[in-house]
Design an enzyme around this catalytic site. Structure first.
Site, PDB file in Angstrom:
ATOM      1  N   SER A  49       0.795  -1.219   0.000  1.00  0.00           N
ATOM      2  CA  SER A  49       0.000   0.000   0.000  1.00  0.00           C
ATOM      3  C   SER A  49       0.832   1.276   0.000  1.00  0.00           C
ATOM      4  O   SER A  49       0.301   2.341  -0.276  1.00  0.00           O
ATOM      5  CB  SER A  49      -0.936   0.009   1.210  1.00  0.00           C
ATOM      6  OG  SER A  49      -0.193  -0.176   2.389  1.00  0.00           O
ATOM      7  N   ASP A 361      -4.149   7.753   7.899  1.00  0.00           N
ATOM      8  CA  ASP A 361      -5.254   6.916   8.381  1.00  0.00           C
ATOM      9  C   ASP A 361      -4.840   5.904   9.447  1.00  0.00           C
ATOM     10  O   ASP A 361      -5.567   4.955   9.694  1.00  0.00           O
ATOM     11  CB  ASP A 361      -5.919   6.197   7.195  1.00  0.00           C
ATOM     12  CG  ASP A 361      -4.940   5.278   6.461  1.00  0.00           C
ATOM     13  OD1 ASP A 361      -3.816   5.100   6.949  1.00  0.00           O
ATOM     14  OD2 ASP A 361      -5.310   4.740   5.405  1.00  0.00           O
ATOM     15  N   HIS A 364      -1.045   4.587   6.839  1.00  0.00           N
ATOM     16  CA  HIS A 364      -0.387   5.238   5.699  1.00  0.00           C
ATOM     17  C   HIS A 364      -0.138   6.716   5.960  1.00  0.00           C
ATOM     18  O   HIS A 364      -0.698   7.276   6.900  1.00  0.00           O
ATOM     19  CB  HIS A 364      -1.249   5.042   4.457  1.00  0.00           C
ATOM     20  CG  HIS A 364      -1.675   3.621   4.286  1.00  0.00           C
ATOM     21  ND1 HIS A 364      -2.915   3.156   4.651  1.00  0.00           N
ATOM     22  CD2 HIS A 364      -0.985   2.553   3.852  1.00  0.00           C
ATOM     23  CE1 HIS A 364      -2.980   1.860   4.426  1.00  0.00           C
ATOM     24  NE2 HIS A 364      -1.827   1.453   3.952  1.00  0.00           N
TER      25      HIS A 364
END
Ligand SMILES: *[C@@H]1O[C@H](CO)[C@@H](O)[C@H](O)[C@H]1NC(C)=O
Ligand SMILES: *[C@@H]1O[C@H](CO)[C@@H](O)[C@H](O)[C@H]1NC(C)=O
Ligand SMILES: *[C@@H]1O[C@H](CO)[C@@H](O)[C@H](O)[C@H]1NC(C)=O
Length: 398
Positions: A49, A361, A364
């Site tokens: 991610s 979040d 990240h």
């Protein structure tokens, strides 16, 4: 027919002459040895991610948290599949290099899409194969490992033209393999309610490094000349993990300078040491037998240091004084993180100014932090990106 001896000698002499120049400026992390900037035409990237620009979104489809605002609110103006309020590190790399945004593999249709470079990274992806985890009763976030991504790369190569064209294309591309490995650690133990630290280090870590090695070896075999391999970020600073371990770790378990969990950061540092050791081994194996030089540069990128700098001295980089607090989500407390109110879920809030926050979040980074991380990495890759390229993306520059 064997070449005449005189020709062999000339080749040998040339090899020695070349090596004398090229070997002069060798850095410990395998850095490359040219004072000039090598131009790259595109990027091929692998990872999770921290690098995904739309693949997971295409796997899961709409209706997931990451397909909703406020993802993408700062840049793009819509959820793009990047897990941030805006751009991520790879976006800044592409801009600084002056190359196209690599196409997310699952969004590519034509050979022309893939000629612009390809991003194979999938959020939630692991280095090690699903079978390894599932054989131990562990559940994956998404069944994509580096082996899937390497297979996808092979598919793409076949569509890029003749063998000669492919070699030319790989030789003129920048390869980025990572960051990858964090999900492996999280799946294997960090979420379970027991201490598995020694097992993580002795059983999982070597498997993870081996999987990364396999992909790096693969891209080199396909003709890559420049391979950047980012290490893992400081796990112990992730608000998600800080919240998870809260109350289970004594005051002595936190690093006083950063507020991060020492044992988790120790694991990340061990991973990065082993990663660098593996890369040194690869470079030795590929080195020229006489001169020690190689036509392939395999370099480590220190994300760990880049992120730690932001967390330890947030003010110096333009962030607020609570760098471990999450911008988007809910839960309050020191980290403002609660899995039940993850960013994008109903009723969650977003901070007024994401650029004052390091973490977006809980897992990240904000676009502002991603830019600083990219600048830190690129500063040590001066033979890949020019000073002008770094200025362009907003790094501190002359
Ligand atoms: C990745 O590979 C595994 C094992 O071969 C397979 O089960 C899985 O479906 C693949 N994932 C994707 C998204 O293609
Ligand atoms: C090799 O690739 C470079 C950069 O993509 C391109 O400019 C050049 O024309 C290519 N050469 C051949 C022989 O295909
Ligand atoms: C988790 O670990 C803590 C500390 O060892 C223990 O008190 C608690 O009962 C455990 N919880 C579960 C659900 O196993």
């Amino acid at each position: 027919m064997a070449p005449p001896l005189s020709r062999l000698l000339v080749i040998l002499l040339l090899a020695l002459l070349f090596s004398a120049g090229a070997g002069a400026d060798r850095s410990t992390d395998g850095g490359h040895h040219q004072s000039q900037t090598t131009r790259h035409a595109r990027i091929f990237s692998f990872g999770d991610s921290l690098t995904d620009t739309g693949n997971l979104l295409r796997i899961l489809g709409k209706g997931t948290l990451i397909s909703r605002p406020p993802y993408g609110e700062t840049f793009f103006g819509r959820p793009s599949g990047r897990l941030s309020d805006g751009r991520i590190m790879i976006d800044f790399f592409a801009e600084a290099l002056g190359v196209p945004e690599p196409t997310p593999y699952l969004a590519g249709k034509t050979a022309a899409d893939f000629r612009r470079g390809v991003n194979f990274a999938v959020s939630g992806g692991t280095a090690v194969d699903a079978a390894f985890f599932e054989g131990r009763g562990l559940k994956m976030f998404v069944r994509v490992s580096l082996r899937n991504q390497t297979r996808w790369f092979k598919n793409v190569l076949q569509r890029l033209g003749s063998v000669r064209e492919r070699r030319n294309m790989t030789a003129t591309s920048l390869f980025i393999v990572g960051e990858i490995g964090i999900n492996d650690y999280i799946i294997s133990g960090l979420y379970r309610n027991r201490t598995l630290m020694s097992e993580l280090k002795t059983v999982f870590l070597p498997q993870i490094i081996r999987a990364i090695r396999s992909t790096v070896t693969h891209v080199i075999a396909a003709g890559a000349r420049t391979v950047v391999v980012p290490g893992v970020i400081p796990l112990g600073c992730e608000p998600q993990l800080l919240a998870l371990f809260r109350g289970r770790i004594g005051a002595g378990g936190y690093d006083p300078a950063s507020g991060c969990i020492t044992s988790l950061n120790d694991l990340a540092e061990l991973h990065n040491r082993e990663l660098r050791r593996m890369l040194r081994g690869l470079r030795r194996r590929r080195a020229h037998p006489w001169s020690g030089t190689t036509t392939t540069s395999v370099v480590y990128a220190d994300l760990y240091r880049a992120v730690t700098d932001l967390v330890v001295s947030p003010g110096r980089h333009g962030f607020g004084d609570r760098p471990l607090e999450v911008c988007c989500g809910g839960g309050g407390g020191a980290y403002n993180y609660n899995t039940a109110s993850f960013c994008g879920a109903a009723g969650t809030k977003t901070c007024a100014d994401p650029s004052a926050y390091v973490y977006w979040d809980g897992v990240h980074f904000t676009e502002a932090a991603n830019r600083r991380i990219a600048c830190s990495v690129l500063q040590r890759l001066s033979w890949v990106v020019t000073e002008a390229g770094r200025c362009k993306i907003g790094c501190a520059c002359a």
